[in-house]
Design a protein around this motif. Structure first.
Motif, PDB file in Angstrom:
ATOM      1  N   GLN A 177      -7.606   6.649  -3.343  1.00 57.69           N
ATOM      2  CA  GLN A 177      -8.211   6.705  -2.007  1.00 57.69           C
ATOM      3  C   GLN A 177      -7.750   5.532  -1.145  1.00 57.69           C
ATOM      4  O   GLN A 177      -7.426   5.681   0.040  1.00 57.69           O
ATOM      5  N   SER A 178      -7.688   4.345  -1.763  1.00 59.33           N
ATOM      6  CA  SER A 178      -7.274   3.144  -1.047  1.00 59.33           C
ATOM      7  C   SER A 178      -5.810   3.237  -0.603  1.00 59.33           C
ATOM      8  O   SER A 178      -5.460   2.860   0.521  1.00 59.33           O
ATOM      9  N   LEU A 179      -4.960   3.746  -1.484  1.00 61.60           N
ATOM     10  CA  LEU A 179      -3.548   3.926  -1.137  1.00 61.60           C
ATOM     11  C   LEU A 179      -3.381   4.960  -0.029  1.00 61.60           C
ATOM     12  O   LEU A 179      -2.540   4.815   0.859  1.00 61.60           O
ATOM     13  N   GLN A 180      -4.205   6.012  -0.097  1.00 59.44           N
ATOM     14  CA  GLN A 180      -4.125   7.060   0.925  1.00 59.44           C
ATOM     15  C   GLN A 180      -4.383   6.489   2.315  1.00 59.44           C
ATOM     16  O   GLN A 180      -3.742   6.859   3.298  1.00 59.44           O
ATOM     17  N   ALA A 181      -5.303   5.520   2.390  1.00 54.75           N
ATOM     18  CA  ALA A 181      -5.611   4.868   3.670  1.00 54.75           C
ATOM     19  C   ALA A 181      -4.421   4.058   4.181  1.00 54.75           C
ATOM     20  O   ALA A 181      -4.318   3.764   5.373  1.00 54.75           O
ATOM     21  N   GLN A 182      -3.494   3.693   3.258  1.00 55.37           N
ATOM     22  CA  GLN A 182      -2.282   2.959   3.629  1.00 55.37           C
ATOM     23  C   GLN A 182      -1.094   3.901   3.862  1.00 55.37           C
ATOM     24  O   GLN A 182       0.037   3.450   4.056  1.00 55.37           O
ATOM     25  N   GLY A 183      -1.370   5.209   3.782  1.00 56.35           N
ATOM     26  CA  GLY A 183      -0.303   6.191   4.001  1.00 56.35           C
ATOM     27  C   GLY A 183       0.549   6.449   2.774  1.00 56.35           C
ATOM     28  O   GLY A 183       1.671   6.954   2.870  1.00 56.35           O
ATOM     29  N   VAL A 184       0.013   6.106   1.591  1.00 58.34           N
ATOM     30  CA  VAL A 184       0.753   6.299   0.341  1.00 58.34           C
ATOM     31  C   VAL A 184      -0.054   7.218  -0.575  1.00 58.34           C
ATOM     32  O   VAL A 184      -1.252   7.012  -0.781  1.00 58.34           O
ATOM     33  N   SER A 185       0.594   8.237  -1.126  1.00 62.80           N
ATOM     34  CA  SER A 185      -0.113   9.141  -2.036  1.00 62.80           C
ATOM     35  C   SER A 185       0.129   8.717  -3.477  1.00 62.80           C
ATOM     36  O   SER A 185       1.237   8.307  -3.842  1.00 62.80           O
ATOM     37  N   LEU A 186      -0.907   8.771  -4.296  1.00 61.41           N
ATOM     38  CA  LEU A 186      -0.814   8.467  -5.720  1.00 61.41           C
ATOM     39  C   LEU A 186      -1.010   9.760  -6.495  1.00 61.41           C
ATOM     40  O   LEU A 186      -2.057  10.401  -6.407  1.00 61.41           O
ATOM     41  N   GLU A 187       0.012  10.149  -7.231  1.00 59.51           N
ATOM     42  CA  GLU A 187      -0.031  11.376  -8.034  1.00 59.51           C
ATOM     43  C   GLU A 187      -0.290  10.980  -9.486  1.00 59.51           C
ATOM     44  O   GLU A 187       0.504  10.250 -10.082  1.00 59.51           O
ATOM     45  N   LEU A 188      -1.379  11.451 -10.057  1.00 54.77           N
ATOM     46  CA  LEU A 188      -1.773  11.085 -11.419  1.00 54.77           C
ATOM     47  C   LEU A 188      -1.504  12.215 -12.397  1.00 54.77           C
ATOM     48  O   LEU A 188      -1.743  13.388 -12.100  1.00 54.77           O
ATOM     49  N   GLN A 189      -1.000  11.851 -13.574  1.00 52.36           N
ATOM     50  CA  GLN A 189      -0.756  12.817 -14.624  1.00 52.36           C
ATOM     51  C   GLN A 189      -1.045  12.137 -15.961  1.00 52.36           C
ATOM     52  O   GLN A 189      -0.725  10.951 -16.142  1.00 52.36           O
ATOM     53  N   TYR A 190      -1.659  12.885 -16.887  1.00 54.47           N
ATOM     54  CA  TYR A 190      -2.001  12.310 -18.181  1.00 54.47           C
ATOM     55  C   TYR A 190      -1.263  13.026 -19.301  1.00 54.47           C
ATOM     56  O   TYR A 190      -0.985  14.216 -19.217  1.00 54.47           O
ATOM     57  N   SER A 191      -0.939  12.261 -20.354  1.00 55.63           N
ATOM     58  CA  SER A 191      -0.267  12.821 -21.522  1.00 55.63           C
ATOM     59  C   SER A 191      -0.805  12.140 -22.767  1.00 55.63           C
ATOM     60  O   SER A 191      -0.961  10.918 -22.792  1.00 55.63           O
ATOM     61  N   SER A 192      -1.084  12.925 -23.810  1.00 54.15           N
ATOM     62  CA  SER A 192      -1.583  12.354 -25.066  1.00 54.15           C
ATOM     63  C   SER A 192      -0.434  11.944 -25.984  1.00 54.15           C
ATOM     64  O   SER A 192      -0.653  11.314 -27.020  1.00 54.15           O
ATOM     65  N   THR A 193       0.804  12.288 -25.603  1.00 54.43           N
ATOM     66  CA  THR A 193       1.956  11.987 -26.467  1.00 54.43           C
ATOM     67  C   THR A 193       2.906  10.952 -25.867  1.00 54.43           C
ATOM     68  O   THR A 193       3.891  10.575 -26.483  1.00 54.43           O
TER      69      THR A 193
END
Length: 251
Positions: A177-193
């Motif tokens: 959310q904080s990055l979005q306010a700076q015009g930057v998108s954060l894409e999150l992805q999780y992996s167990s391996t």
């Protein structure tokens, strides 16, 4: 301009250029290039300030020598990039200082950088989450226009269970959310391996740190040197490998 000020600028130039030569001799060419460019600019400032013709001639000759070497390195680095053969290695010694994210990544950040991929299984515990926050802040302050940051990490044990309000997910949601306010998108992805640690820039640079972003030692106290300034924080021993590719893969 006072003589003391000129002497100070000259001392700064000598210090930076000495470092450039050391990096050059260690085949750390991209870092050396950045130092040569900074040192040359400092010498040019000195040249503008001195009055004696003999000193002007001395500095012009020095500047020309360093500019010629910087150009040779630039050609060499560009050829290695073109051939896909660029590889540089930095060994961070146990207890070494001077390796903040700003210092480590600066040579590889250019104005064309807009997208970053981070693969690191250990962005889970509070100090690791703060490390990632510092990394994002470094990118925002750098002379580039990052618009998208991708993070692939492993999910915290608390988050993978029944509880949905774990520390990791709430921290990353807040950062997103904080990055979005700076015009930057954060894409999150999780992996167990996931087990590899790699940072990729869309300008072609790939940085692999043995310990990922978590190569700093625990601070000795909240009011100890190195708590705020990571250039003064001691490091754990690790190796950094830097490559360049013309094609940066996506996660």
């Amino acid at each position: 301009m006072s003589q003391n000020h000129v002497s100070g600028m000259e001392a700064s130039a000598v210090s930076v250029l000495k470092r450039a030569v050391e990096l050059d001799q260690s085949s750390r060419f991209q870092e050396a290039l950045v130092c040569y460019q900074e040192g040359i600019q400092l010498l040019m400032d000195v040249l503008k300030a001195v009055k004696e013709d003999s000193k002007k001639l001395h500095y012009r000759e020095k500047i020309k020598g360093y500019m010629d070497r910087a150009e040779q390195i630039k050609v060499h680095v560009n050829q290695l990039k073109e051939d896909g053969k660029y590889h540089e290695q930095i060994r961070i010694a146990e207890d070494a200082t001077g390796y903040s994210y700003e210092s480590l990544f600066k040579p590889y950040i250019s104005s064309s950088l807009t997208e970053v991929w981070v693969e690191d299984p250990y962005i889970r515990h509070i100090h690791q989450l703060y490390n990632f926050l510092r990394f994002c802040e470094m990118l925002l302050k750098a002379p580039c226009k990052v618009k998208r940051i991708h993070l692939l990490t492993s999910q915290d044990e608390v988050d993978s269970g029944q509880q949905s309000s774990g520390q990791q997910s709430s921290a990353l949601a807040e950062l997103k959310q904080s990055l979005q306010a700076q015009g930057v998108s954060l894409e999150l992805q999780y992996s167990s391996t996931i087990h590899d640690r790699e940072i990729r820039f869309d300008n072609g640079w790939i940085i692999k740190i043995g310990r990922g972003l978590d190569y700093f030692k625990k601070h000795k106290g909240r009011f100890s040197i190195g708590y705020c300034d990571y250039d003064l924080r001691q490091c754990q021993e690790t190796t950094v490998d830097i490559f360049h590719t013309k094609h940066t893969k996506t996660l």
